[in-house]
Design a protein around this motif. Structure first.
Motif, mmCIF file in Angstrom:
data_model
loop_
_atom_site.group_PDB
_atom_site.id
_atom_site.type_symbol
_atom_site.label_atom_id
_atom_site.label_comp_id
_atom_site.label_asym_id
_atom_site.label_seq_id
_atom_site.Cartn_x
_atom_site.Cartn_y
_atom_site.Cartn_z
ATOM 1 N N ILE A 103 0.826 -1.208 0.000
ATOM 2 C CA ILE A 103 0.000 0.000 0.000
ATOM 3 C C ILE A 103 0.860 1.258 0.000
ATOM 4 C CG2 ILE A 103 -1.838 1.269 1.185
ATOM 5 C CD1 ILE A 103 -2.735 -1.448 0.240
ATOM 6 N N VAL A 104 0.470 2.221 -0.831
ATOM 7 C CA VAL A 104 1.019 3.568 -0.790
ATOM 8 C C VAL A 104 -0.150 4.527 -0.585
ATOM 9 C CG1 VAL A 104 2.298 5.383 -1.981
ATOM 10 C CG2 VAL A 104 2.918 2.978 -2.336
ATOM 11 N N ALA A 105 -0.161 5.217 0.532
ATOM 12 C CA ALA A 105 -1.179 6.233 0.791
ATOM 13 C C ALA A 105 -0.702 7.548 0.185
ATOM 14 C CB ALA A 105 -1.416 6.384 2.291
ATOM 15 N N VAL A 106 -1.463 8.078 -0.753
ATOM 16 C CA VAL A 106 -1.135 9.337 -1.421
ATOM 17 C C VAL A 106 -2.085 10.392 -0.880
ATOM 18 C CG1 VAL A 106 -0.844 10.537 -3.620
ATOM 19 C CG2 VAL A 106 -0.417 8.065 -3.463
ATOM 20 N N LEU B 44 2.941 9.192 0.780
ATOM 21 C CA LEU B 44 3.425 10.213 -0.140
ATOM 22 C C LEU B 44 2.433 11.372 -0.088
ATOM 23 C CD1 LEU B 44 5.417 11.048 -2.440
ATOM 24 C CD2 LEU B 44 3.755 10.064 -4.042
ATOM 25 N N GLU B 45 2.925 12.578 0.210
ATOM 26 C CA GLU B 45 2.052 13.741 0.310
ATOM 27 C C GLU B 45 2.166 14.594 -0.949
ATOM 28 O OE1 GLU B 45 3.004 15.661 4.058
ATOM 29 O OE2 GLU B 45 1.354 14.559 4.997
ATOM 30 N N LEU B 46 1.013 15.012 -1.482
ATOM 31 C CA LEU B 46 0.952 15.856 -2.671
ATOM 32 C C LEU B 46 0.168 17.110 -2.338
ATOM 33 C CD1 LEU B 46 0.107 13.336 -5.560
ATOM 34 C CD2 LEU B 46 2.338 14.250 -4.922
ATOM 35 N N ALA B 47 0.825 18.255 -2.405
ATOM 36 C CA ALA B 47 0.164 19.531 -2.157
ATOM 37 C C ALA B 47 -0.251 20.165 -3.478
ATOM 38 C CB ALA B 47 1.092 20.474 -1.386
ATOM 39 N N THR B 48 -1.201 21.086 -3.404
ATOM 40 C CA THR B 48 -1.691 21.734 -4.616
ATOM 41 C C THR B 48 -0.646 22.649 -5.250
ATOM 42 O OG1 THR B 48 -2.692 23.444 -3.227
ATOM 43 C CG2 THR B 48 -4.120 21.634 -3.936
ATOM 44 N N ASP B 49 0.419 22.981 -4.519
ATOM 45 C CA ASP B 49 1.502 23.778 -5.098
ATOM 46 C C ASP B 49 2.726 22.918 -5.391
ATOM 47 O OD1 ASP B 49 2.232 23.264 -2.492
ATOM 48 O OD2 ASP B 49 2.686 25.349 -1.970
ATOM 49 N N ASP B 50 2.529 21.593 -5.481
ATOM 50 C CA ASP B 50 3.631 20.671 -5.709
ATOM 51 C C ASP B 50 4.026 20.637 -7.178
ATOM 52 O OD1 ASP B 50 5.372 19.120 -4.239
ATOM 53 O OD2 ASP B 50 3.817 17.781 -3.504
ATOM 54 N N ASP B 51 5.243 20.165 -7.431
ATOM 55 C CA ASP B 51 5.755 19.912 -8.773
ATOM 56 C C ASP B 51 5.527 18.437 -9.089
ATOM 57 O OD1 ASP B 51 8.009 21.015 -10.944
ATOM 58 O OD2 ASP B 51 8.107 18.861 -10.553
ATOM 59 N N LEU B 52 4.855 18.143 -10.197
ATOM 60 C CA LEU B 52 4.475 16.771 -10.509
ATOM 61 C C LEU B 52 5.690 15.871 -10.731
ATOM 62 C CD1 LEU B 52 2.298 14.698 -11.030
ATOM 63 C CD2 LEU B 52 2.108 15.535 -13.377
#
Length: 340
Positions: free
Chosen positions: A222-225, A288-296
């Motif tokens: 499992i990877v929680a994004v 893995l955390e993804l913010a709305t100002d992140d670089d893809l």
């Protein structure tokens, strides 16, 4: 964080895809993100996306940096020289995306919503996997599991997944909150073969999801994004504002210019962060955390590094970088890839 779980500032974010269709979005990702990703990883992807089975292929002498767990001690004892086992690895990987499309992922304090970030990440990662012959499937959740996309390996299949996220948004019952337990329990009952499972959500949910996630992790990798927005952690000083719960429709009129109110908001946010961290720790999953100002591109490289550490532990090999300045380069941003 009660303040975040109950209410979120209403943002006038653009649609996740603007006027671009699924094919245009995927082409843009292939040219601006996936080509650079291929150059940066230079073949390492197949190492971090292993299948479930291995078959013994051969024996050879031990070399520096070989995994000591592969030493064949019987042969080593007979020949008085360390020998290691080599394997044919099963590369037939099946990956599932468990996608939270509930009302809270429509939020974005700037021009990019959490849904746009989710779509760009899922599209890019699904295409990377299918290009290497792996199959991907998906479960889409609104206020229940609305759509199931069975695993397949093709570009057309990835386009179908993007279209499902774009057009087949679940019909949400007004006043219904998110219960990720339903999504995770449904996946546990449906996914029989051991798989790599991505749970893509902001994890703003009723309690109980961590227990369900832990049970799923007993059978799958499992990877929680986690999707997040900076305003969910610190309320900006915007004066008098109406906050609306994106899922229940409940509204609250507050003075965001009051320092005391913002301090209480930040304290509640910090407490919620701790509860989330505890929940992920209990479930025993990678995060893995993804913010709305992140670089893809940077996010995909963080995922690759996360997988190396999972598979190799402290001996994780460093990526062979074609561009040493990859993290400060012109990697595509979620706004460009999923919201343009």
């Amino acid at each position: 964080m009660p303040a975040r779980h109950d209410t979120a500032p209403r943002a006038s974010a653009p649609p996740a895809f603007g006027g671009a269709g699924a094919d245009a979005l995927l082409q843009r990702l292939e040219w601006t993100v996936l080509r650079r990703l291929d150059g940066l990883l230079q073949g390492d992807w197949r190492t971090i996306a292993r299948g479930a089975g291995v078959d013994l292929a051969d024996l050879r002498e031990y070399q520096l940096h070989d995994d000591v767990r592969h030493i064949d001690w019987n042969v080593t004892a007979r020949l008085q020289q360390p020998y290691v086992r080599q394997f044919h690895e099963d590369r037939d990987l099946t990956a599932w995306f468990l996608l939270d499309l509930s009302g809270s992922v429509d939020f974005g304090s700037a021009e990019v919503t959490k849904l746009a970030v989710s779509t760009g990440f899922v599209a890019a990662l699904a295409r990377v996997m299918t290009r290497h012959g792996n199959r991907v499937g998906a479960l889409l959740y609104g206020d229940h599991v609305d759509t199931v996309l069975q695993p397949a390996a093709s570009r057309v299949h990835v386009l179908r997944l993007i279209e499902q996220m774009r057009r087949a948004r679940p019909q949400r019952r007004h006043g219904a909150g998110t219960a990720l337990y339903d999504l995770l329990a449904g996946a546990d009952a449906m996914i029989r073969r051991r798989s790599l499972v991505f749970v893509v959500s902001d994890f703003i949910s009723a309690p109980g999801w961590d227990d369900a996630l832990g049970r799923l992790a007993q059978r799958h990798d499992i990877v929680a994004v986690r999707l997040l927005d900076p305003a969910e952690m610190e309320l900006p000083d915007v004066g008098l504002v109406t906050l609306q719960d994106a899922e229940t429709g409940e509204q609250l009129f507050v003075d965001a210019g009051d320092p005391g109110f913002r301090a209480r908001y930040a304290a509640l946010a910090e407490a919620a962060e701790q509860r989330l961290a505890d929940g992920f720790a209990r479930a025993g999953v990678d995060l893995l955390e993804l913010a709305t100002d992140d670089d893809l591109l940077a996010a995909l490289l963080r995922f690759a590094d996360l997988r190396r550490k999972r598979l190799f532990g402290a001996r994780a090999p460093a990526p062979r970088l074609a561009d040493p300045a990859h993290l400060t380069g012109t990697g595509a941003r979620p706004a460009q890839e999923a919201g343009a």
